[in-house]
Design an enzyme around this catalytic site. Structure first.
Site, PDB file in Angstrom:
ATOM      1  N   CYS A 383       7.630  15.845  33.101  1.00  0.00           N
ATOM      2  CA  CYS A 383       8.918  16.193  32.489  1.00  0.00           C
ATOM      3  C   CYS A 383       8.700  16.997  31.210  1.00  0.00           C
ATOM      4  CB  CYS A 383       9.696  14.899  32.204  1.00  0.00           C
ATOM      5  SG  CYS A 383      11.043  15.133  31.045  1.00  0.00           S
ATOM      6  N   CYS A 386       9.600  15.202  27.992  1.00  0.00           N
ATOM      7  CA  CYS A 386       8.586  14.212  27.607  1.00  0.00           C
ATOM      8  C   CYS A 386       7.399  14.940  26.986  1.00  0.00           C
ATOM      9  CB  CYS A 386       8.133  13.407  28.809  1.00  0.00           C
ATOM     10  SG  CYS A 386       9.439  12.487  29.627  1.00  0.00           S
TER      11      CYS A 386
END
Ligand code: SF4
Length: 463
Positions: A383, A386
């Site tokens: 991600c 992230c």
């Protein structure tokens, strides 16, 4: 006479000129956006277009109107195989007025301006200035601010038009509200409510059209709108002919900066939403819009409790690239084995971040009296959001080392995703939870700001 074709408006040519303070036409020299437009040629071209009565009666909806109205006689008919990528390239440096004129010329009454009640009122002014007939529709979600309804009324009177309002299906709204309450979007995301109140009504409206015009600008959302072209085949919705490619989407102000829109609105004395003077920039539904502070990006005033990348209500979901859309849905990305194990490198790697297993976090969530509070990020290494907070989270963990607050991470994609969603409030990645010392209930970090100072302020508030 150019204004002889203002058939979509009850405003007379004399009132148009008096409103704009000129007896010879718009003050092109005052507006940068007019720079490439030859108004004289435009006027001559307009005389080639037979005026039509495109203005619907108020009782008509956009759907029957589009289905029953006599097709306009336009000098240039839409070609099914038109290369809109090429057209977008050729119009990339054109002014919004030129783009609007081209859109209206090509699609006649099969095109509608989507008006949200914010600064996209500029689109109506541009359409008005072309002298061509035009149609305007708005989505009345039932949750708009009173100020927005007043603007709708002011715009109708100012331009002498009837906005074609689209309403959500009452049965669907009833089901949603009875099942989940009036503010479910704060709990489980705005998509469901937007789907009922906005996306489906929009879909219905667009099924009566061949093209639509939006106020999307590249500078509105660096996350989702940075590549908006001035015209494109709509990547998400269908037009009246049905199927992929049956709808064209025009974004005449894609390349215009917010400040320039406002200079234009002020110069032309266009009615604007009074919420703008109260700090609102981007305006949507009342519960999902708030003012922003100086320096804050305008999209921070919309769905502020969610990730920046999720801030499309579905009206422009084609802006979200497939890869990002999959990330938002929590689907796998960068995953290439049968077990859903990503091949990308892990993140948040420091000895001060504890890597929690499923059992570890289950135990942590069960404890009523923890020895130490915990901060845990639910993440997926593929991600991008992230990855973007990797450095700050590692810094935070290093700063908190020995402070009595433990910092952990739990990889919540793949087969752990359903568990994380049902038991750990996982919405989108990353979700950050604080497990206080004397409570089994974690507290969810509510902000999109994931710098060390913001995260530390959150921890300090609860430890
Ligand atoms: Fe519902 Fe908010 Fe979307 Fe409006 S913006 S439709 S209130 S979730």
């Amino acid at each position: 006479m150019a204004l002889a074709v203002f058939s979509s408006s009850t405003v007379s040519s004399s009132s148009f000129f008096s409103r704009h303070g000129s007896s010879t036409g718009p003050k092109a020299s005052h507006i940068d956006c007019f720079r490439n437009l030859d108004v004289t040629n435009l006027t001559q071209r307009r005389t080639l277009v037979k005026p039509i009565n495109a203005e619907p009666q108020r009782k008509d909806s956009i759907v029957p109107l589009a289905a029953t109205i006599v097709a306009p006689e336009v000098t240039e008919k839409e070609k099914e195989d038109e290369d809109f990528d090429e057209l977008a390239r050729s119009l990339e440096n054109a002014s919004p007025l030129e783009i609007m004129d081209k859109a209206l010329e090509k699609f006649g009454t099969d095109i509608g301006i989507a008006f949200s009640g914010a600064e996209d009122v500029a689109l109506i002014e541009y359409a008005h200035l072309t002298g061509r007939p035009y149609r305007v529709f708005s989505l009345d979600t039932g949750r708009l601010n009173p100020e927005t309804y007043r603007l709708f009324d002011a715009v109708e009177k100012h331009y002498g038009i009837h906005i074609e309002y689209m309403f959500p299906d009452s049965i669907e709204v009833q089901a949603l509200v009875r099942t989940k309450g009036l503010f479910s979007f704060y709990e489980d995301g705005h998509q469901e409510c937007c789907r009922v109140r906005k996306v489906r009504p929009l879909r219905r409206a667009l099924k009566g059209l061949r093209a639509w015009i939006t106020g999307q600008r590249k500078d509105q959302s660096p996350g989702t709108r940075s590549e908006v072209p001035v015209v494109q085949v709509d990547p998400a919705f269908e037009g009246m002919d049905g199927g992929v490619g049956s709808l064209v989407k025009w974004n005449p102000v894609a390349n215009v900066k917010g400040n320039d829109i406002w200079n234009f609105l002020r110069t032309m004395n266009v009615p604007v939403n009074s919420l703008h003077s109260q700090g609102y920039v981007s305006i949507g539904c009342e519960p999902c819009t708030r003012p922003v502070l100086p320096g804050q990006h305008e999209r921070e005033g919309r769905w502020w409790w969610e990730d920046a990348k999720a801030k499309e209500c579905g009206l422009h979901k084609g802006n979200i690239k497939q890869e990002d859309a999959e990330n938002l849905d929590g689907n796998k990305n960068g995953v290439d084995d049968a077990n859903g194990t990503a091949t990308v490198a892990d993140i948040f790697n420091t000895k001060n971040v504890v890597n929690l297993s499923r059992t570890g976090i289950e135990n942590l969530a069960k404890l009523e009296n923890r020895q130490e509070p915990w901060l845990v990020v639910l993440y997926a290494p593929w991600c991008r959001f992230c990855q973007a907070m990797d450095e700050s989270y590692v810094d935070l963990a290093d700063k908190l080392a020995g402070s009595g607050v433990k910092v952990g991470k739990f990889r919540a994609d793949g087969e752990q995703k359903e568990f994380a969603k049902s038991e750990l409030e996982l919405g989108s990645f990353p979700t950050i939870l604080f497990f206080p010392k004397h409570s089994s209930h974690p507290i969810k970090y509510p902000s999109e700001k994931r710098d060390v100072d913001s995260l530390m302020a959150f921890v300090n508030a609860f430890r």
